[in-house]
Design a protein around this motif. Structure first.
Motif, PDB file in Angstrom:
ATOM      1  N   LEU A 171      14.831  12.071  22.394  1.00 45.40           N
ATOM      2  CA  LEU A 171      14.863  12.310  23.833  1.00 45.40           C
ATOM      3  C   LEU A 171      16.194  11.878  24.443  1.00 45.40           C
ATOM      4  O   LEU A 171      16.291  11.679  25.638  1.00 45.40           O
ATOM      5  CB  LEU A 171      13.706  11.570  24.501  1.00 45.40           C
ATOM      6  CG  LEU A 171      12.315  11.950  24.007  1.00 45.40           C
ATOM      7  CD1 LEU A 171      11.261  11.077  24.654  1.00 45.40           C
ATOM      8  CD2 LEU A 171      12.032  13.409  24.281  1.00 45.40           C
ATOM      9  N   ALA A 172      17.211  11.723  23.625  1.00 44.19           N
ATOM     10  CA  ALA A 172      18.520  11.299  24.118  1.00 44.19           C
ATOM     11  C   ALA A 172      19.114  12.381  25.012  1.00 44.19           C
ATOM     12  O   ALA A 172      18.825  13.572  24.850  1.00 44.19           O
ATOM     13  CB  ALA A 172      19.452  11.020  22.947  1.00 44.19           C
ATOM     14  N   PRO A 173      19.956  11.980  25.957  1.00 40.03           N
ATOM     15  CA  PRO A 173      20.546  12.983  26.861  1.00 40.03           C
ATOM     16  C   PRO A 173      21.509  13.889  26.102  1.00 40.03           C
ATOM     17  O   PRO A 173      22.109  13.495  25.102  1.00 40.03           O
ATOM     18  CB  PRO A 173      21.290  12.136  27.890  1.00 40.03           C
ATOM     19  CG  PRO A 173      21.561  10.853  27.216  1.00 40.03           C
ATOM     20  CD  PRO A 173      20.419  10.630  26.271  1.00 40.03           C
ATOM     21  N   PRO A 174      21.675  15.111  26.565  1.00 31.73           N
ATOM     22  CA  PRO A 174      22.624  16.019  25.910  1.00 31.73           C
ATOM     23  C   PRO A 174      24.055  15.523  26.074  1.00 31.73           C
ATOM     24  O   PRO A 174      24.374  14.740  26.965  1.00 31.73           O
ATOM     25  CB  PRO A 174      22.407  17.347  26.632  1.00 31.73           C
ATOM     26  CG  PRO A 174      21.751  16.998  27.908  1.00 31.73           C
ATOM     27  CD  PRO A 174      20.998  15.727  27.689  1.00 31.73           C
ATOM     28  N   LYS A 175      24.936  15.988  25.202  1.00 25.30           N
ATOM     29  CA  LYS A 175      26.322  15.524  25.201  1.00 25.30           C
ATOM     30  C   LYS A 175      27.058  15.736  26.523  1.00 25.30           C
ATOM     31  O   LYS A 175      27.841  14.895  26.915  1.00 25.30           O
ATOM     32  CB  LYS A 175      27.082  16.157  24.046  1.00 25.30           C
ATOM     33  CG  LYS A 175      26.639  15.635  22.702  1.00 25.30           C
ATOM     34  CD  LYS A 175      27.599  16.045  21.623  1.00 25.30           C
ATOM     35  CE  LYS A 175      27.065  15.625  20.270  1.00 25.30           C
ATOM     36  NZ  LYS A 175      27.381  14.265  19.947  1.00 25.30           N
ATOM     37  N   PRO A 176      26.826  16.826  27.262  1.00 25.56           N
ATOM     38  CA  PRO A 176      27.525  16.960  28.552  1.00 25.56           C
ATOM     39  C   PRO A 176      27.142  15.882  29.566  1.00 25.56           C
ATOM     40  O   PRO A 176      27.882  15.633  30.509  1.00 25.56           O
ATOM     41  CB  PRO A 176      27.107  18.339  29.054  1.00 25.56           C
ATOM     42  CG  PRO A 176      26.711  19.097  27.847  1.00 25.56           C
ATOM     43  CD  PRO A 176      26.136  18.077  26.904  1.00 25.56           C
ATOM     44  N   ALA A 177      26.007  15.219  29.373  1.00 29.18           N
ATOM     45  CA  ALA A 177      25.573  14.192  30.318  1.00 29.18           C
ATOM     46  C   ALA A 177      26.166  12.819  30.002  1.00 29.18           C
ATOM     47  O   ALA A 177      26.025  11.896  30.797  1.00 29.18           O
ATOM     48  CB  ALA A 177      24.050  14.095  30.326  1.00 29.18           C
ATOM     49  N   LEU A 178      26.833  12.676  28.869  1.00 33.48           N
ATOM     50  CA  LEU A 178      27.352  11.363  28.488  1.00 33.48           C
ATOM     51  C   LEU A 178      28.366  10.792  29.482  1.00 33.48           C
ATOM     52  O   LEU A 178      28.311   9.595  29.781  1.00 33.48           O
ATOM     53  CB  LEU A 178      27.947  11.413  27.079  1.00 33.48           C
ATOM     54  CG  LEU A 178      26.915  11.532  25.953  1.00 33.48           C
ATOM     55  CD1 LEU A 178      27.620  11.630  24.602  1.00 33.48           C
ATOM     56  CD2 LEU A 178      25.949  10.377  25.962  1.00 33.48           C
ATOM     57  N   PRO A 179      29.293  11.578  30.047  1.00 42.09           N
ATOM     58  CA  PRO A 179      30.188  10.980  31.049  1.00 42.09           C
ATOM     59  C   PRO A 179      29.444  10.428  32.260  1.00 42.09           C
ATOM     60  O   PRO A 179      29.816   9.395  32.797  1.00 42.09           O
ATOM     61  CB  PRO A 179      31.103  12.137  31.458  1.00 42.09           C
ATOM     62  CG  PRO A 179      31.066  13.081  30.314  1.00 42.09           C
ATOM     63  CD  PRO A 179      29.705  12.941  29.716  1.00 42.09           C
ATOM     64  N   LEU A 180      28.378  11.106  32.670  1.00 42.72           N
ATOM     65  CA  LEU A 180      27.594  10.592  33.777  1.00 42.72           C
ATOM     66  C   LEU A 180      26.863   9.315  33.392  1.00 42.72           C
ATOM     67  O   LEU A 180      26.719   8.405  34.197  1.00 42.72           O
ATOM     68  CB  LEU A 180      26.581  11.646  34.250  1.00 42.72           C
ATOM     69  CG  LEU A 180      27.167  12.857  34.941  1.00 42.72           C
ATOM     70  CD1 LEU A 180      26.069  13.874  35.230  1.00 42.72           C
ATOM     71  CD2 LEU A 180      27.865  12.448  36.215  1.00 42.72           C
ATOM     72  N   ARG A 181      26.403   9.225  32.156  1.00 46.89           N
ATOM     73  CA  ARG A 181      25.720   8.014  31.709  1.00 46.89           C
ATOM     74  C   ARG A 181      26.681   6.832  31.662  1.00 46.89           C
ATOM     75  O   ARG A 181      26.285   5.698  31.880  1.00 46.89           O
ATOM     76  CB  ARG A 181      25.098   8.227  30.325  1.00 46.89           C
ATOM     77  CG  ARG A 181      24.115   9.344  30.240  1.00 46.89           C
ATOM     78  CD  ARG A 181      22.719   8.978  30.262  1.00 46.89           C
ATOM     79  NE  ARG A 181      22.348   7.856  29.438  1.00 46.89           N
ATOM     80  CZ  ARG A 181      21.141   7.353  29.465  1.00 46.89           C
ATOM     81  NH1 ARG A 181      20.244   7.898  30.238  1.00 46.89           N
ATOM     82  NH2 ARG A 181      20.820   6.336  28.730  1.00 46.89           N
TER      83      ARG A 181
END
Length: 74
Positions: A32-42
């Motif tokens: 359930l990890a966030p997708p790679k495009p969401a990593l900068p927001l995380r």
């Protein structure tokens, strides 16, 4: 407010899948990890209370800016 048999059955039927999904999310966060495009927001979120306050203010400002033309133009 009255309970209906259909409402009770839907509540009972939806509880086990919800508990199962919650258990999977807690025990195995990998699938359930966030997708790679969401990593900068995380990375922008550090968990400090001030961050949450800042993001709420940013969101409220953005919503206000989007609503302003509709309110002002009338």
């Amino acid at each position: 407010m009255h309970w209906t048999p259909v409402g009770v059955l839907l509540g009972l039927a939806s509880t086990p899948p919800a508990a199962g999904l919650a258990a999977v999310a807690v025990t195995r966060p990998g699938p359930l990890a966030p997708p790679k495009p969401a990593l900068p927001l995380r990375r922008l979120r550090s968990g400090h209370v001030g961050d949450y306050v800042a993001w709420v203010l940013v969101g409220a400002t953005l919503l206000g800016a989007l609503a302003l033309p509709g309110i002002h133009g009338g």
